[in-house]
Design an enzyme around this catalytic site. Structure first.
Site, PDB file in Angstrom:
ATOM      1  N   SER A   1      32.337  10.853   5.854  1.00 37.17           N
ATOM      2  CA  SER A   1      33.168   9.976   5.033  1.00 37.17           C
ATOM      3  C   SER A   1      34.522  10.600   4.696  1.00 37.17           C
ATOM      4  O   SER A   1      34.591  11.765   4.293  1.00 37.17           O
ATOM      5  CB  SER A   1      32.444   9.639   3.726  1.00 37.17           C
ATOM      6  OG  SER A   1      33.295   8.915   2.849  1.00 37.17           O
TER       7      SER A   1
ATOM      8  N   HIS B   1      36.131   9.879   2.201  1.00 38.44           N
ATOM      9  CA  HIS B   1      36.145  10.068   0.747  1.00 38.44           C
ATOM     10  C   HIS B   1      35.843  11.521   0.370  1.00 38.44           C
ATOM     11  O   HIS B   1      36.322  12.003  -0.654  1.00 38.44           O
ATOM     12  CB  HIS B   1      35.141   9.122   0.077  1.00 38.44           C
ATOM     13  CG  HIS B   1      35.591   7.705   0.035  1.00 38.44           C
ATOM     14  ND1 HIS B   1      36.480   7.222  -0.903  1.00 38.44           N
ATOM     15  CD2 HIS B   1      35.285   6.651   0.843  1.00 38.44           C
ATOM     16  CE1 HIS B   1      36.698   5.923  -0.682  1.00 38.44           C
ATOM     17  NE2 HIS B   1      35.979   5.557   0.372  1.00 38.44           N
TER      18      HIS B   1
ATOM     19  N   GLU C   1      38.215  -3.187   6.811  1.00 43.57           N
ATOM     20  CA  GLU C   1      38.159  -2.947   5.373  1.00 43.57           C
ATOM     21  C   GLU C   1      39.580  -2.967   4.820  1.00 43.57           C
ATOM     22  O   GLU C   1      40.270  -1.946   4.840  1.00 43.57           O
ATOM     23  CB  GLU C   1      37.477  -1.606   5.064  1.00 43.57           C
ATOM     24  CG  GLU C   1      35.997  -1.565   5.405  1.00 43.57           C
ATOM     25  CD  GLU C   1      35.313  -0.304   4.918  1.00 43.57           C
ATOM     26  OE1 GLU C   1      36.012   0.598   4.398  1.00 43.57           O
ATOM     27  OE2 GLU C   1      34.082  -0.210   5.051  1.00 43.57           O
TER      28      GLU C   1
ATOM     29  N   TRP D   1      40.585  -2.910   1.935  1.00 42.31           N
ATOM     30  CA  TRP D   1      40.713  -2.145   0.690  1.00 42.31           C
ATOM     31  C   TRP D   1      40.764  -0.631   0.901  1.00 42.31           C
ATOM     32  O   TRP D   1      41.134   0.098  -0.005  1.00 42.31           O
ATOM     33  CB  TRP D   1      39.520  -2.456  -0.226  1.00 42.31           C
ATOM     34  CG  TRP D   1      38.192  -2.115   0.404  1.00 42.31           C
ATOM     35  CD1 TRP D   1      37.622  -0.869   0.496  1.00 42.31           C
ATOM     36  CD2 TRP D   1      37.295  -3.000   1.040  1.00 42.31           C
ATOM     37  NE1 TRP D   1      36.422  -0.933   1.146  1.00 42.31           N
ATOM     38  CE2 TRP D   1      36.185  -2.239   1.492  1.00 42.31           C
ATOM     39  CE3 TRP D   1      37.291  -4.386   1.278  1.00 42.31           C
ATOM     40  CZ2 TRP D   1      35.101  -2.803   2.156  1.00 42.31           C
ATOM     41  CZ3 TRP D   1      36.201  -4.943   1.938  1.00 42.31           C
ATOM     42  CH2 TRP D   1      35.132  -4.159   2.389  1.00 42.31           C
ATOM     43  N   HIS D   2      40.380  -0.161   2.069  1.00 40.51           N
ATOM     44  CA  HIS D   2      40.263   1.277   2.305  1.00 40.51           C
ATOM     45  C   HIS D   2      41.571   1.834   2.874  1.00 40.51           C
ATOM     46  O   HIS D   2      41.948   1.538   4.003  1.00 40.51           O
ATOM     47  CB  HIS D   2      39.116   1.552   3.289  1.00 40.51           C
ATOM     48  CG  HIS D   2      38.862   3.020   3.526  1.00 40.51           C
ATOM     49  ND1 HIS D   2      37.744   3.674   3.052  1.00 40.51           N
ATOM     50  CD2 HIS D   2      39.581   3.969   4.182  1.00 40.51           C
ATOM     51  CE1 HIS D   2      37.781   4.944   3.420  1.00 40.51           C
ATOM     52  NE2 HIS D   2      38.897   5.153   4.107  1.00 40.51           N
TER      53      HIS D   2
END
Length: 253
Positions: free
Chosen positions: A163, A165, A221, A223-224
């Site tokens: 990820s 993130h 996505e 939003w990413h």
């Protein structure tokens, strides 16, 4: 005959003294002459070569702490389980009730500029999820697998270690218009459109583009977003390509 021999001996002595004086003088002045010769040699070096040498000496060695904001993390380029990014910083523009509110400092500062610019244009954008540890991603992914199955989960969620993130450079963005959720309809909202058109100005890209799932490994996505720096972000945006494609096309250093 005796006078002639005496004269010859006298001449030889004079020659010997002269030779001795010349030798002594040369020995004494050799260092000075040698310096002049060396100086002349230096002066004869082409200016271009001298400049190149000077420039080489002025180049600092690579920093051991240098990190690239273009590092690729995906299903085939995972991070170590114990990786924790440096300089994690709290983000202030966050959705209600969220807990993953940190980003690396450059990304946090850029995101603050992005949300301020959005607000100046009448849009509210906030962070829904920022840095997530390996363990947090592991629990999150396991929950999706339990709910939807392994194959389906892998279309929208990263296995632990894979990820972005965990890098501290990725942000899931949301807004009040989608009730602070991560909704595919976000891409068609005014806030989502503004984000898609302006994220690159602050060093971010829409990481998982529509129609690029075969390259990124994930569905669209809106939003990413991912921080890569302003110059790469502008180039990726202008070419409408993924990070994978951008890195593949970079000239080797």
């Amino acid at each position: 005959m005796i006078r002639r021999n005496k004269r010859q001996r006298t001449q030889r002595r004079i020659i010997f003294v002269i030779v001795l004086l010349l030798f002594s003088t040369g020995f004494l002045f050799y260092p000075v002459l040698n310096k002049r010769i060396e100086a002349k040699r230096v002066d004869s070096v082409p200016a271009s070569f001298a400049q190149i040498e000077s420039d080489m000496l002025d180049i600092p060695p690579p920093s051991a702490n240098t990190e690239s904001y273009l590092d690729l993390v995906n299903k085939t380029h995972p991070l170590p389980a114990d990786y924790v990014p440096p300089d994690l910083t709290e983000v202030t523009a966050v959705a209600p009730g969220v807990t993953c509110t940190q980003l690396r400092k450059p990304a946090a500062e850029a995101f603050a500029q992005l949300t301020d610019a959005a607000a100046a244009n009448g849009y509210t954008l906030v962070l829904r999820s920022g840095y997530r540890s390996y363990e947090t991603q592991k629990k999150l992914f396991a929950g999706y697998v339990k709910r939807d199955g392994q194959s389906a989960a892998e279309q929208y969620s990263a296995p632990p270690g894979c990820s972005e993130h965990q890098m501290g450079l990725a942000v899931d963005v949301t807004s009040p218009s989608v009730n602070y959720k991560l909704d595919h309809n976000f891409g068609s909202t005014a806030e989502g459109s503004w984000l898609a058109e302006n994220a690159h100005r602050f060093g971010f890209i829409i990481r998982y583009l529509e129609g690029k799932q075969d390259i990124t490994g994930y569905i669209y996505e809106p939003w990413h977003i991912r921080y890569v720096g302003k110059k790469p972000a502008a180039e990726i945006y202008q070419q409408n390509i993924t990070l994978e494609e951008y890195l593949e096309n970079l000239d080797p250093v």
